[in-house]
Design a protein around this motif. Sequence first.
Motif, PDB file in Angstrom:
ATOM      1  N   THR B  71      -3.639  -3.978   3.795  1.00 26.90           N
ATOM      2  CA  THR B  71      -2.799  -2.819   4.092  1.00 26.90           C
ATOM      3  C   THR B  71      -3.600  -1.523   4.046  1.00 26.90           C
ATOM      4  N   ALA B  74      -6.162  -1.228   6.908  1.00 28.53           N
ATOM      5  CA  ALA B  74      -5.476  -0.987   8.177  1.00 28.53           C
ATOM      6  C   ALA B  74      -5.011   0.460   8.258  1.00 28.53           C
ATOM      7  N   LEU B  75      -4.484   0.996   7.152  1.00 29.68           N
ATOM      8  CA  LEU B  75      -3.990   2.375   7.175  1.00 29.68           C
ATOM      9  C   LEU B  75      -5.127   3.384   7.308  1.00 29.68           C
ATOM     10  N   LYS B  79      -4.942   4.923  13.152  1.00 30.79           N
ATOM     11  CA  LYS B  79      -4.144   6.145  13.050  1.00 30.79           C
ATOM     12  C   LYS B  79      -2.717   5.881  13.520  1.00 30.79           C
ATOM     13  N   LEU B  81      -0.301   4.129  12.185  1.00 31.83           N
ATOM     14  CA  LEU B  81       0.228   2.780  12.023  1.00 31.83           C
ATOM     15  C   LEU B  81       1.589   2.849  11.334  1.00 31.83           C
ATOM     16  N   LEU B  83       4.778   1.896   9.001  1.00 30.71           N
ATOM     17  CA  LEU B  83       4.770   1.386   7.631  1.00 30.71           C
ATOM     18  C   LEU B  83       4.955  -0.123   7.573  1.00 30.71           C
ATOM     19  N   SER B  86       2.018  -2.038   8.571  1.00 26.22           N
ATOM     20  CA  SER B  86       0.951  -2.053   7.573  1.00 26.22           C
ATOM     21  C   SER B  86       1.221  -3.109   6.506  1.00 26.22           C
ATOM     22  N   PHE B  89       0.323  -6.314   7.960  1.00 27.47           N
ATOM     23  CA  PHE B  89      -1.126  -6.478   7.918  1.00 27.47           C
ATOM     24  C   PHE B  89      -1.541  -7.134   6.601  1.00 27.47           C
ATOM     25  N   GLY B  90      -0.970  -6.641   5.502  1.00 28.73           N
ATOM     26  CA  GLY B  90      -1.278  -7.227   4.196  1.00 28.73           C
ATOM     27  C   GLY B  90      -0.860  -8.682   4.132  1.00 28.73           C
ATOM     28  N   SER B 229       0.387  -5.742  -1.040  1.00 27.78           N
ATOM     29  CA  SER B 229       0.530  -4.695  -0.037  1.00 27.78           C
ATOM     30  C   SER B 229       1.422  -3.561  -0.546  1.00 27.78           C
ATOM     31  N   LEU B 233       0.477   0.435  -1.376  1.00 29.23           N
ATOM     32  CA  LEU B 233       1.243   1.584  -0.882  1.00 29.23           C
ATOM     33  C   LEU B 233       1.784   2.416  -2.038  1.00 29.23           C
ATOM     34  N   ASN B 236      -1.156   4.033  -3.817  1.00 33.07           N
ATOM     35  CA  ASN B 236      -2.010   4.740  -2.871  1.00 33.07           C
ATOM     36  C   ASN B 236      -3.480   4.586  -3.271  1.00 33.07           C
TER      37      ASN B 236
END
Lengths: 290, 323
Positions: B71, B74-75, B79, B81, B83, B86, B89-90, B229, B233, B236
């Motif tokens: 995640t 990817a973030l 640019k 992406l 939520l 993302s 993605f994880g 993931s 988030l 952060n």
Amino acid sequence: MDATTAMYVAQGLHGLAYGMILFLVASGLTLIFGMMGILTLAHAAFFMLSAYFSYQVMQMTQNFWLALLIAPVVAGIVGVLCERFLIRRVHVMGHIGELILTVGISLVILDAVKAIWSTDSLYVDIPECLQGLVSIVGMEYPIYRLFIIGLALLVLIFMALILYKTRLGMIVRAAVSDADMVNALGINVPLVFMLVFGVGTWMAGVAGVAIAPILTVFPGLADQMGMDAYIIVVVGGFGSLSGAFLVSIIFGLLSSYGVQFVSQLAPILMFIFMAIVLVIKPVGIFGERE
Amino acid sequence: MMNKTTKWILWSVLLVFLIIYPLVFGIYYTNVFVTFAIAALYAVAIQMLLGFTGFLSFGHAMYFGVGAYGTAIALVHIKGLPLIVSVLFGFASALLLALVMAPLVVRLSVTAFAMIHMAFGMLAYTLALKLRNITGGEDGIGAFPIPPLRIPGVFSIDMTDPTNFYYFAMVILGVSIWILWFVTKTPFGCLMVGIRDNANRIDYLGFKLPQTKAVLYLLVGGFAGIAGSIFALFQNLISAMELYIMHSFIQIMQIMVGGIGSFFGPILGAGVFAVLEELTSRYTQRVELVIGLILILVIMYFPTGLIGMYHHFKTRFFTRQAD
């Protein structure tokens, strides 16, 4: 001898010394985990505890040899007490119970150590007769590291003799392969296991005292060594002393030459080695059983 | 057995509690709760492997970590992406790792399974530590942009606000836990328990053991990835420390404290750990000492965990037994 060869030899000796320390810790773990099947994650905590005991003895007596004698024995006694009153009771629950119990024990030891000796690095002096350098084939090398190699070999020979040449060793090996049968023959198997646990912890203690002057004594001492010892037992094969010996030396050399050639990736080499061995042979190099 | 009405009432009470929780307890405890919920999903996923199928893994932190790194990376690199993507993605990166690992591990015995996971877990940890240009080493990846949750033209919710993020995390984690719960109720779930209790018999019945384990393994890896993931988030920040072997052990401990083999045990265990960490870090410096002592006490005296304790007392005091 030119400088490059000398460097290779020096790195090789360094690796050998580190491998020997690893082997001291790992062989105790082989006894406890590999042979008796007790999954203990507290082994490295006893190793660290012994290093702290040696510091304390050094503080009081200024005598390294006394520390080498006393500290591992005290650590071994603590280990025996843990085995007798805690670990033995959860052994029937299998590995998960032992995992949690020994993690608990090592957390308690770790915090007790921090409370008593603070989190600073403590320095232990090398005894005078082992200070300085010795010249090997035209190259200077610290005596103390050679002493470690010798000490580990001594403990190894001593243990192999007991295990394979005495009646006690025979009982231990028999108890490991079939505890119920040996018990039925009138031998106090729990007592034997307690003894083996103590000896295993004592060996980790010896390694702790030996490494204290090199690395200094600090609470994080247990982390790296504990993991490495674990991996050695698993890769070498459960309960195989020769496997543990071989893999310890390989790991020692891997880490010293690894630092020299691919310094960034040196710690990864060990795990890659472990992953490759386990994928090909899940029971380890010399392992015969699960 | 509870009848349908009581069940519905209990579910709605839980739902109302979750909805008003951030309004009542404020930001600090909201964040504590999100941390707990992440740990709960992670522990529930591991429980599928450990409690239901009987496989002990010492390295599942790698799935948690790979999900988090998936995640975060990817973030950082893509640019704008969304939520949800993302999080996917994880999920996908953990699933991919599980797909690679599955052929290696599904035929192993329990001990070898645990050990090989420890090896690969530590390999993942050292790789995360050393591949500095991808993972950021000890510093990890931090301060990546958290995109708002939005459907273009309809709405856009700012996810940097803790309360909004709380609701988002609750939905994702709740749905994930519900999916895992649902799986345990399907024939596939029964198959898992069957493998734990008597693998040979399941084999003789004509089920394909390695393939069944592989499907389960993918499921567990993927949902551990979702937990990771959400963690990335939420914090952060993701660093190699999250991949350390201790983070594989903690989940096993939560499962043990809560109750092994029961679905809601791990959630309870995660809750106990969250409360413990909160209380001990407030009143004493010696968090590790307290947790260590509690682990020793639990394993010595209540080895079946809290759920086991509950059943023990229930049968002892509230059921009549024929003597």
